[in-house]
Write an enzyme that holds these catalytic residues in place. Structure first.
Site, short mmCIF file in Angstrom:
data_model
loop_
_atom_site.label_atom_id
_atom_site.label_comp_id
_atom_site.label_asym_id
_atom_site.label_seq_id
_atom_site.Cartn_x
_atom_site.Cartn_y
_atom_site.Cartn_z
N ASP A 158 -8.57 -4.94 -6.32
CA ASP A 158 -8.27 -3.71 -5.58
C ASP A 158 -8.61 -2.49 -6.41
OD1 ASP A 158 -7.23 -1.74 -3.95
OD2 ASP A 158 -5.15 -2.15 -4.49
N HIS A 207 -6.87 -5.27 -1.73
CA HIS A 207 -5.78 -4.30 -1.60
C HIS A 207 -4.58 -4.87 -0.85
CE1 HIS A 207 -3.82 -0.47 -1.45
NE2 HIS A 207 -3.85 -0.41 -0.13
N SER A 211 0.82 -1.21 0.00
CA SER A 211 0.00 0.00 0.00
C SER A 211 0.86 1.28 0.00
CB SER A 211 -0.95 -0.04 1.20
OG SER A 211 -1.93 0.97 1.12
#
Length: 470
Positions: free
Chosen positions: A394, A447, A191
């Site tokens: 995602d 994600h 991330s």
């Protein structure tokens, strides 16, 4: 530019490194507060003896004992700690403790998801733990996160401060653990940490070239659904259209009126703004972390409020317990568990240093690095390996945005797009490049891919870290 390849594992060379590190350690006369480590014999909530070796500790970074104290969890490889790689994991946020990775993604234990009844939440083993074949340091950085503490936390909360603090932490940690100097070293992240981690790697590499001690046996890095260019939102439109979340007509209108720019839109471009409003309305009921997962109404509220507050303290409180089926329920259990005094004692937390535990402390963080493409290019030129992977469900960092910046690197393709498999089934798609970069999608993942599909991500990691094709 120095084109030095990653250091080889010459035994005599690293024997000298270990002796040097031991000498540095003794010369620095570290006090117990500056560097301390303790073996964790048991974890409250886990039945029986731990089937893995866990160490916790602090590394002091400041000139005085209480300037900066970085807390870490270190799990030794369950295979062969002396020979298996060593990896430092940096979670995203910005401002999330790597406890997130330890407890929810790649560590050796997980929370048993069952309704909280006031007793200590239970822990269970994670069969797909990456510590099956890798030594992993999970660190509470940036400062203000987890159990790390400092006199003036705000002074250390920025991209470049995180880069420098992580580099300093790592060299000091290795001085205190010289037996791991010969191990191949990697950094893993996901991330937002796709922003600081390439800069951390370059600073480590530069430090090695400049003779900083101890020499770190840096070999490469892996990043999952990483922020890279701050242009990720521009690719949400393409992704949403490709996944059937918006109509052909809206997609065509967005392209026509916004001309590919969906972030910095001219306030006078009313047609583009109108289309974007319609786009956001279409996605208002979609879970952006995983477009096939249910959305929980309290998700954002749970991230922003302290979960250590008693949830039933006041009927007027806006803070509510998430539904048992929600992803956030695990985070809720974590705050109940880690706030317990028996847990803090087992983890050897220094009394009086941390009151409310913040898994993610996202405020007051200064963003200073706005593209890491140049760092990736420099690291590849120096010969470091990399694995970049995308959970294909995602919407936060769509795989299209990741593929775009990799394409901009203009690397030659060694092995073109193909399926990779787990248990005879397609697990995703992959491509390898001339500069030792591997890209992979993970089918059905969100994600944070290892959290959603550990049964796919563990084989992916196992093959890559072992220098095998996916």
């Amino acid at each position: 530019m120095n084109m030095m390849a990653p250091p080889s594992r010459n035994s005599l060379h690293y024997s000298c490194q270990i002796l040097l590190a031991l000498g540095l350690f003794s010369l620095q006369m570290l006090t117990p507060l500056e560097a301390s480590r303790s073996k964790v014999e048991h974890l409250p909530g886990f039945q029986g003896p731990l089937p893995f070796e866990l160490e916790t500790g602090y590394v002091g970074l400041g000139e005085a004992n209480d300037d900066m104290q970085v807390f870490y969890y270190f799990v030794k490889s369950e295979n062969n700690p002396k020979k298996d790689p060593l990896m430092l994991w940096i979670s995203g946020g910005p401002g999330c403790s790597s406890f997130s990775a330890l407890a929810y993604q790649i560590g050796p234990f997980a929370f048993e998801i069952k309704e909280y009844n006031g007793s200590l939440p239970s822990l269970v083993s994670r069969p797909q733990s990456w510590t099956k074949l890798c030594n992993i340091i999970f660190v509470d950085l940036p400062l203000g996160t987890g159990f790390s503490y400092a006199k003036n936390v705000k002074d250390y909360r920025s991209d470049w401060k995180l880069v420098h603090n992580t580099h300093q932490f790592l060299r000091k940690w290795l001085i205190d653990h010289p037996e791991f100097l010969p191990n191949e070293f990697y950094i893993g992240a996901d991330s937002y940490s796709g922003i600081p981690v390439p800069a951390i790697l370059q600073e480590i590499s530069n430090g090695n070239e400049e003779g900083h001690q101890p020499l770190i046996n840096l070999q490469g890095y892996l990043l999952g659904n990483p922020w890279t260019t701050y242009k990720e939102d521009n690719y949400q439109i393409q992704y949403a259209h490709g996944m059937g979340l918006i109509s052909d007509e809206l997609y065509a209108s967005l392209q026509r009126n916004c001309k590919g720019e969906y972030i910095d839109v001219d306030s006078g471009n009313e047609l583009c703004l109108r289309d974007l409003q319609y786009f956001h309305e279409c996605l208002s009921g979609i879970n952006k972390f995983n477009i096939l997962a249910s959305i929980c109404k309290d998700d954002l509220r749970m991230w922003r409020r302290s979960l250590t507050q008693e949830l039933n303290a006041s009927l007027s409180s806006r803070l509510t317990v998430p539904e048992l089926s929600c992803r956030d329920y695990g985070f809720y259990l974590a705050t109940k568990w880690i706030s317990d005094e028996s847990v803090r004692k087992a983890l050897h937390i220094r009394e009086g240093t941390i009151g409310t535990w913040e898994r993610c402390y996202t405020t007051d963080f200064k963003r200073e690095i706005f593209s890491t493409v140049e760092f990736h290019a420099n690291l590849s030129k120096k010969g470091y390996r990399s694995l970049i992977y995308s959970g294909d469900l995602d919407l936060i960092v769509p795989f299209r945005s990741t593929q775009a910046w990799i394409r901009d690197l203009n690397y030659s393709i060694i092995e073109d797009w193909r399926s990779w498999y787990v248990n005879g089934q397609v697990a995703g798609y992959t491509r390898t490049y001339s500069n030792r970069m591997t890209y992979a999608t993970v089918k059905g993942s969100g994600h944070i891919a290892p959290e959603y599909t550990p049964e796919l991500c563990f084989p992916m990691f196992s093959r890559w870290i072992s220098n095998l094709p996916l």
